[in-house]
Scaffold this active site. Structure first.
Site, PDB file in Angstrom:
ATOM      1  N   HIS A  95       0.991  -1.288  -0.155  1.00 15.03           N
ATOM      2  CA  HIS A  95      -0.087  -0.100   0.002  1.00 15.03           C
ATOM      3  C   HIS A  95       1.050   1.032   0.157  1.00 15.03           C
ATOM      4  O   HIS A  95       2.071   1.249   0.491  1.00 15.03           O
ATOM      5  CB  HIS A  95      -0.976  -0.034   1.055  1.00 15.03           C
ATOM      6  N   GLU A 143      -3.467   3.187  -7.384  1.00 11.75           N
ATOM      7  CA  GLU A 143      -3.937   4.210  -6.411  1.00 11.75           C
ATOM      8  C   GLU A 143      -2.740   5.521  -6.321  1.00 11.75           C
ATOM      9  O   GLU A 143      -1.580   5.424  -5.866  1.00 11.75           O
ATOM     10  CB  GLU A 143      -3.802   3.895  -4.759  1.00 11.75           C
TER      11      GLU A 143
HETATM   12  O1  G3P Z   1      -6.376   1.983   0.208  1.00 13.60           O
HETATM   13  C1  G3P Z   1      -7.355   2.924  -0.189  1.00 13.60           C
HETATM   14  C2  G3P Z   1      -6.906   3.851  -0.061  1.00 13.60           C
HETATM   15  O2  G3P Z   1      -5.681   4.442   0.155  1.00 13.60           O
HETATM   16  C3  G3P Z   1      -7.624   5.200  -0.468  1.00 13.60           C
HETATM   17  O3  G3P Z   1      -8.001   5.916   0.477  1.00 13.60           O
HETATM   18  O4  G3P Z   1      -9.329   7.686   1.683  1.00 13.60           O
HETATM   19  O5  G3P Z   1      -8.792   8.348  -0.691  1.00 13.60           O
HETATM   20  O6  G3P Z   1     -10.308   6.313  -0.125  1.00 13.60           O
HETATM   21  P1  G3P Z   1      -9.177   7.083   0.317  1.00 13.60           P
END
Ligand code: G3P
Length: 229
Positions: A95, A143
């Site tokens: 992550h 991400e």
């Molecule tokens: O693992 C999910 C994450 O990193 C995304 O976070 O708070 O933007 O939904 P968020």
């Protein structure tokens, strides 16, 4: 239990809102919505709560991280055997908030596979997605770190990051499966992600910090209904 797609993965992170029994409450809500809508929802609580939560729900429960270390003289490390024993179906790896070197990712994946556990490997950009797809995890999650926790959805702000990630992943492994996360907050964000070819979404703050958990989980889970694969 198998890991099915399309999927909503709720990462609890270490937010104070989910400590102790609150984490169990959110797990129950995710299960209720999953059953009501007949969609796939997985949760990733902090490691100390895996066991308690896994006993209470039958939706997939993931660890947020696992080490490549074996059982034995490995004080303080979290092994694949331990999360399995605690009822986890698998683990997130790499992550953005818990980055690993490629070599560790590979070793960790081998340990998960050897224990019959699933992997969701996170990556920060399409190039990293392409590179990590060669290691054949069960799911890859793109991400962009700059959008995490902002409420600005990757699917709306940077749709090209999703399409390029899918392209790079498929180039490395035709069977690769990509989901996306960062800033996903509304039904439209999820719909857009799915329409770009993402096989699910990884969400944290917009659910964990919502005033009404059920409403929020339901809103983000609903679009999965229309994108059955
Ligand atoms: O693992 C999910 C994450 O990193 C995304 O976070 O708070 O933007 O939904 P968020």
């Amino acid at each position: 239990m198998n890991l099915k797609i399309p999927i909503l993965v709720v990462n609890y992170k270490n937010y104070p809102e989910i400590l102790g029994r609150k984490g169990v409450e959110l797990a129950n809500i995710c299960q209720e919505v999953s059953e009501e809508l007949k969609v796939n929802i997985a949760i990733a609580p902090p490691t100390p709560f895996l066991n308690t939560i896994s006993k209470e729900v039958n939706i997939p429960v993931f660890a947020q991280h696992v080490d490549a270390s074996p059982l034995g003289n490995t004080t303080g490390y979290i092994t694949a055997e331990m999360i399995k024993e605690a009822g986890a179906l698998g683990s997130l790896i790499n992550h953005s908030e818990h980055r690993l070197k490629r070599d560790s990712i590979k070793k960790t994946l081998d340990r998960l596979k050897a224990n019959g556990l699933y992997s969701i490997v996170c990556a920060r950009d399409p190039k990293e997605v392409g590179s990590l797809a060669k290691l054949k995890p069960n799911l890859l999650a793109i991400e962009p770190p700059e959008l995490i926790g902002t409420g600005i959805a990757v699917s709306k702000a940077k749709p090209e990051v999703i399409t390029l990630s899918i392209e790079r992943a498929k180039r490395s492994d035709r069977e690769a499966k990509v989901i996306c996360g960062a800033g996903i907050s509304t039904k439209e964000d999820v719909e857009k992600a799915l329409s770009l070819g993402s096989l699910g979404v990884l969400v944290s703050s917009s659910i964990v910090k919502a005033k009404d958990w059920k409403k929020s989980v339901r809103e983000l889970a609903e679009p999965l209904l229309y994108h059955q694969i």
